[in-house]
Design an enzyme around this catalytic site. Structure first.
Site, PDB file in Angstrom:
ATOM      1  N   SER A  50      -2.526  -4.378   9.426  1.00  0.00           N
ATOM      2  CA  SER A  50      -3.056  -5.635  10.055  1.00  0.00           C
ATOM      3  C   SER A  50      -3.229  -6.658   8.814  1.00  0.00           C
ATOM      4  O   SER A  50      -2.759  -7.827   9.215  1.00  0.00           O
ATOM      5  CB  SER A  50      -4.475  -5.509  10.601  1.00  0.00           C
ATOM      6  OG  SER A  50      -4.253  -4.743  11.733  1.00  0.00           O
TER       7      SER A  50
ATOM      8  N   GLY B 159       5.289   3.818   1.082  1.00  0.00           N
ATOM      9  CA  GLY B 159       6.196   2.846   0.223  1.00  0.00           C
ATOM     10  C   GLY B 159       5.560   2.006  -0.780  1.00  0.00           C
ATOM     11  O   GLY B 159       6.203   1.355  -1.753  1.00  0.00           O
TER      12      GLY B 159
ATOM     13  N   GLY C 240       3.056  -4.681   2.736  1.00  0.00           N
ATOM     14  CA  GLY C 240       2.751  -3.278   3.142  1.00  0.00           C
ATOM     15  C   GLY C 240       2.463  -3.365   4.848  1.00  0.00           C
ATOM     16  O   GLY C 240       2.107  -4.423   5.209  1.00  0.00           O
ATOM     17  N   VAL C 241       2.444  -2.114   5.169  1.00  0.00           N
ATOM     18  CA  VAL C 241       2.114  -1.741   6.521  1.00  0.00           C
ATOM     19  C   VAL C 241       0.680  -2.207   7.018  1.00  0.00           C
ATOM     20  O   VAL C 241      -0.239  -1.901   6.131  1.00  0.00           O
ATOM     21  CB  VAL C 241       2.346  -0.261   6.963  1.00  0.00           C
ATOM     22  CG1 VAL C 241       2.292  -0.115   8.640  1.00  0.00           C
ATOM     23  CG2 VAL C 241       3.994  -0.187   6.650  1.00  0.00           C
TER      24      VAL C 241
ATOM     25  N   GLU D 248       9.724  -2.287   3.991  1.00  0.00           N
ATOM     26  CA  GLU D 248      10.071  -1.316   4.734  1.00  0.00           C
ATOM     27  C   GLU D 248       9.679  -1.222   6.142  1.00  0.00           C
ATOM     28  O   GLU D 248      10.305  -0.522   7.076  1.00  0.00           O
ATOM     29  CB  GLU D 248       9.145   0.107   4.105  1.00  0.00           C
ATOM     30  CG  GLU D 248       7.816  -0.071   4.220  1.00  0.00           C
ATOM     31  CD  GLU D 248       7.491   1.495   3.479  1.00  0.00           C
ATOM     32  OE1 GLU D 248       7.640   1.860   2.788  1.00  0.00           O
ATOM     33  OE2 GLU D 248       5.840   1.860   3.813  1.00  0.00           O
TER      34      GLU D 248
END
Lengths: 485, 485
Positions: free
Chosen positions: B263, B381, B260-261, B287
C-alpha cells in the site's frame, strides 16, 4: 633505472613535494591501489610530511601501503576513508572515531565516486601509480582497482611513475569502461579469460597537473604458512566440490573459482590443485591474484586468471616480474567493476569461496566487525561474490583465539552477507550445505557439521531456549550476544 | 466462455482431480504466480481436497492465492515453501515450524531451482496458469515470475488455462532466456521499455501431462487508502528526488524508478506524479505493476513500465483488461530474472524505493522478520533492487503500532539489507542521506532526521552508552535489543 622511456610527450614532471600543491587542505584523494599493491607512495608520504593542517578524504581501490594508511593517519591528515583498509594504524583510528570510515562494495565503488555522491568530486585529486604515462594516458602498475573511474571523476590528476614496477606489467591490463547509466552497454565478455579493452587508462590532458618519478617496491601481503586447520578446510572444500561438480549441470565442462584475499584463501587456492575435477577446464575469476594461483598456472592446472590486483608476496612479485611475458598470456587485470561485476560472476557461474569473522547458526555472516563494533578491514569484494555467485561458500576455522572462541555463534552481531546469499559453510570440522533449508534446519547443520565439538553443547542449549520462543528464525534476544560480551 | 480457441493442437485436456495423478506425494510443485496474481487455482485446490497424505514442496514465483497458501496448509499438505508468501495461514505455519520456509531473492530464484540445488528437481511438477496453450508452448496469464525456469526444470508440466484471464494478456509478455552459465550471454537490452523475447514460454512437449480448464479470478492485493503518513513520506521523497535529479549526472535525461509491493509503494507511485522532474523521461523498471502506475500512464507522466506481475487490485485488473491493447503498448511483463536483474538495475540507473519493518541507526534494514523471528512475507525483490540500484531508498513510517513502537531502532534483530547497500532513508519526519557517511554519522542523521521525536531521547541515550564502548560501529550489545523484547 632511467624513466625516460616511461614518460612520453609534454607532461609536467616534478617532485612529490611540488606535486602536493595541487592538493587542497580538505581535498578528496582518489588513489590507486588494491590488494596492498599498485598504490602511490611519494605524494602521500610528502603530504604526511608537509606539516600542513590537512583534513583529507582518502578513497582507494582496496587496501594500500603504509605511506597512505599509516603516514597520513599518524600525521593526523586523514579525516575520512573509503572503501577498505588493512593496516592497524588506520583501523585503530577508525575504531576510536578519529577517522570516519565507510565500508563499501568493490563492484559499485567507481560508480559511487563518479555518480553516487560518495565524495565531493569538485575538490578531488586522483593520485595514481603507473609504469608509464603520456599526455592523455597512463598504464597502471600492479593493480587497476578503481583507477579508471577515479581519473574520470577527479578534476586534477597526479601520476607517480614507479621505476621499481616493470613496464612489462602493461601486458596484463584490460581496461574496459561500461559507459554511464542509463545508457550503459552490456559488457561484451563471454569468457573469463577474454580481453575486451586496452592496456591504457585514458584521461583529459587538462587534468594532468604533475608526474612524479618514484622507485620503491610495494609492501604487499605476507602470507603465513598454511596451518593444519587450513589444510583440513581445503580438504573438506575439495571433497565437497568434487561431488558438486559431478551433480550440478553448471560444471559439466568447466569450473570458475574465486577465493577471498588472505592466508586462508591463498592456502585454499594452492591446495585445490590436489582436487580431482576430471578434465574440466579450471579458470580463476576473482579480485586478487595470490601466490597460490601462480603455482596452479605453472602446474598447468589453471587455464587463465582474471582479477584486479597482483596481490602477491614479494617473492611472488619477483617470480611474476621475471616471467611477465609468459604469465601475461594467462593473467588478465581488469578494473574492479569488471573483476567483481555481479553480471559476470553470474554469467560465468563462479564458485565463490570467502572467509569470515563468524557465521551465525542461521547463516548470516559477519566479515568485518569483531563483536559487532571493531572493524578489521572491510567487506571488500566478499559481498559481490557471495551475493552473485551461483555457488557461494564461506570457509573459516570453527574457532578463534586458540580455540577459546567459537566462530559459529547464535547471532552475528554484524551482518555483511545474509541468509539469502550464502549456500555452503566449510570449517575444519566439516561441511554444511544450506541450500534448500529453513533456518531451523540450517541451525542443526551448522552446529552438528561445522561448529567445534567444544561449543556444540552450548549452541544446542541456545537453540533449545530459542525454540521456546518460536518463530521462523527462533532467537532468545536476551542471550543472543552473551558470547560476544 | 469457451476455451476452444485457447487450446491448440493435441494436448491432454483433463479435469483438475485427474491432473493431480501426476503429482507424487512428496513432489515439488513449481507454481506460477507473483504479486498474488497469475497462480494456478484448480490443481492446488484439488490436491488440498484429495484426502491424500501429501508432503509437498511448493515453490512459487512470488506471492500466490489462498488456493495454495491457505488450502494446502490447512490440509497439512505443504511441508516446504519457497521463496515468498503473503497469507496469514502459511505465515503462521512457518512461524510455528510446521512448514519449512526458505526466503530467497527473486533475481536468482530460477537459477537456484534449475541449477542450484534448492529443490530436488527429479520429482518436480510445474503447475502454470496460462491464457493459452499448445503442444510445446504456453502464454502466461497475469504474471510471469519464474515460470520459464520452472517449465525447464520440471520433468512434468500441468497447465491451467483460465477463461477469466483475457487472451489479450499475450500482448504484455516478453519472455527472454539468458542461457546457462558458464555460457550465459549478455542480456541484449538497452532500454527498460524494450522487448527482446516473445510472448510464449516454450517447453519440451513430452513434459505436458495435463491441461485443465479453469474460470476463476485472481485474489489480488487490496490496497488501503493512503494514510497521512504515506502522503508525508511521498512528499519528503518527492522533495529529495527533485533535488537529486538536478545534482546527479545519472538523471540528466531520464529517471527510472522501482517501488516495492504494498500500500505504501502504491501510494508513493501515485503521489510521485505530483513531483516536478522537469521534462525528464520517467520510466518504471520494477517487479510489480500496481494501480498507481496505471494512473501515471493515463496521465502521460510515465513512458513505459516493466515488471513481472500485474499486481493490480480487482478494479485495476478490470481497467487493464478493458484497455489491454492500449496498456500493452507501454507495459512489458518479463521473467523475474529479467525484471529484477542486477545488471539491468545497474545499467538503467534505477532509483529503488522499498519499505521495511525497521532500520537501525547504522543503516541495516530488517524487511522480513518482526522481532528477528516472526516472518511476515519475505525479502522478495527488495534485495535485488536495494543492492544494485545506484540510488536505493528505504521509505517507511517512523513508528508502528499506532506510535507505540519506533521503526528506527538501535540494532536490527534481522538484517536483509546491509549498511553497504542502503543510500537514503525517508520517513514522515524527514530524510537521512547516508551516502559518504561513517556509521557514527549515519546514527546522528537517522535519529535526528527520521526517528519520531517521541523516541529520539531514548535513541540518543543508547548511542551515548554505545559510545562509551567505542568501535567503528558502537554498540552496547547488552541493551541493543531491549526494545524488541
Amino acid at each position: 633505472m632511467s624513466l625516460e622511456s616511461r614518460i612520453e610527450g609534454d607532461v609536467p614532471v616534478t617532485d612529490a613535494e611540488t606535486a602536493t600543491d595541487a592538493v587542497g587542505d580538505d581535498a578528496t584523494l582518489l588513489v590507486s591501489g588494491f590488494g596492498s599493491v599498485g598504490y602511490p607512495k611519494a605524494v602521500p608520504r610528502a603530504l604526511a610530511e608537509s606539516g600542513r593542517d590537512l583534513s583529507l578524504t582518502v578513497v582507494s581501490g582496496g587496501s594500500v601501503g603504509e605511506e597512505i594508511d599509516v603516514a597520513l593517519v599518524e600525521s593526523d591528515s586523514m579525516e575520512r576513508r573509503f572503501p577498505f583498509q588493512a593496516r592497524p594504524a588506520v583501523q585503530e583510528a577508525i575504531n576510536e572515531g578519529r577517522v570516519a570510515f565507510g565500508d563499501r562494495h568493490i563492484s559499485s565503488l567507481g560508480d559511487e565516486v563518479q555518480y553516487g555522491g560518495l565524495v565531493d568530486s569538485e575538490d578531488a585529486v586522483a593520485v595514481i601509480e603507473a609504469v608509464a604515462v603520456g599526455e592523455d594516458w597512463l598504464v597502471p602498475s600492479t593493480s587497476i582497482g578503481t583507477t579508471p573511474a577515479y581519473v574520470e571523476a577527479a578534476d586534477r590528476l597526479i601520476v607517480e611513475v614507479n621505476a621499481a614496477q616493470p613496464r612489462s606489467l602493461e601486458a596484463f591490463h584490460d581496461v574496459y569502461r561500461p559507459g554511464k547509466p542509463p545508457n550503459r552497454e552490456p559488457i561484451p565478455m563471454t569468457d573469463p579469460g577474454e580481453r575486451i579493452g586496452g592496456s591504457r587508462v585514458e584521461f583529459d590532458p587538462e587534468k594532468l597537473v604533475a608526474v612524479v618519478e618514484t622507485d620503491g617496491r610495494d609492501a604487499p601481503y605476507e602470507f603465513r604458512d598454511p596451518t593444519e586447520d587450513d589444510l583440513t578446510i581445503a580438504e573438506n572444500l575439495g571433497t565437497f566440490l568434487e561431488a558438486e561438480v559431478e551433480r550440478s549441470p553448471l560444471f559439466e565442462e568447466s569450473i570458475r573459482l574465486q577465493f577471498g584475499v588472505g592466508s586462508l584463501g591463498n592456502a585454499l587456492m594452492g591446495a585445490l590443485g590436489g582436487a580431482d575435477f576430471g578434465d574440466r577446464d579450471l579458470v580463476y575469476f576473482g579480485e586478487v591474484i595470490q601466490d597460490g594461483l601462480l603455482d596452479l598456472l605453472d602446474e598447468g592446472e589453471l587455464r587463465s586468471a582474471s582479477a584486479t590486483s597482483l596481490a602477491l608476496s614479494t617473492e611472488g612479485q619477483d617470480r611474476l616480474f621475471e616471467n611477465a611475458d609468459r604469465y601475461a598470456e594467462d593473467i588478465i587485470l581488469r578494473p574492479g567493476d569488471l573483476s567483481n561485476s555481479p553480471t559476470l560472476i553470474d554469467r560465468f557461474g563462479v564458485v565463490a569461496v570467502n572467509s569470515a569473522v563468524e557465521v551465525d547458526v542461521y547463516g548470516h555472516v559477519n566479515s568485518t566487525n569483531v563483536g559487532g563494533s571493531q572493524i578489521i578491514s572491510g567487506v571488500g569484494g566478499s559481498g559481490d561474490f557471495t551475493r552473485n555467485a551461483p555457488l557461494s561458500v564461506v570457509a573459516l576455522p570453527s574457532t578463534a583465539a586458540g580455540g577459546d572462541i567459537s566462530r559459529i555463534v547464535p547471532m552475528a552481531p554484524h551482518v555483511d552477507h545474509t541468509e539469502h546469499d550464502l549456500d555452503v559453510v566449510v570449517t575444519e570440522q566439516g561441511v554444511a550445505d544450506l541450500r534448500g533449508t529453513s533456518p531451523r534446519e540450517r541451525a542443526r547443520l551448522l552446529v552438528e557439521n561445522c561448529a567445534h565439538p567444544d561449543f556444540r553443547g552450548d549452541l544446542r542449549a541456545y537453540l533449545d531456549r530459542a525454540a521456546e520462543r518460536g518463530g521462523h528464525i527462533p532467537h532468545d534476544l536476551h542471550s543472543a550476544f552473551s558470547w560476544e560480551e
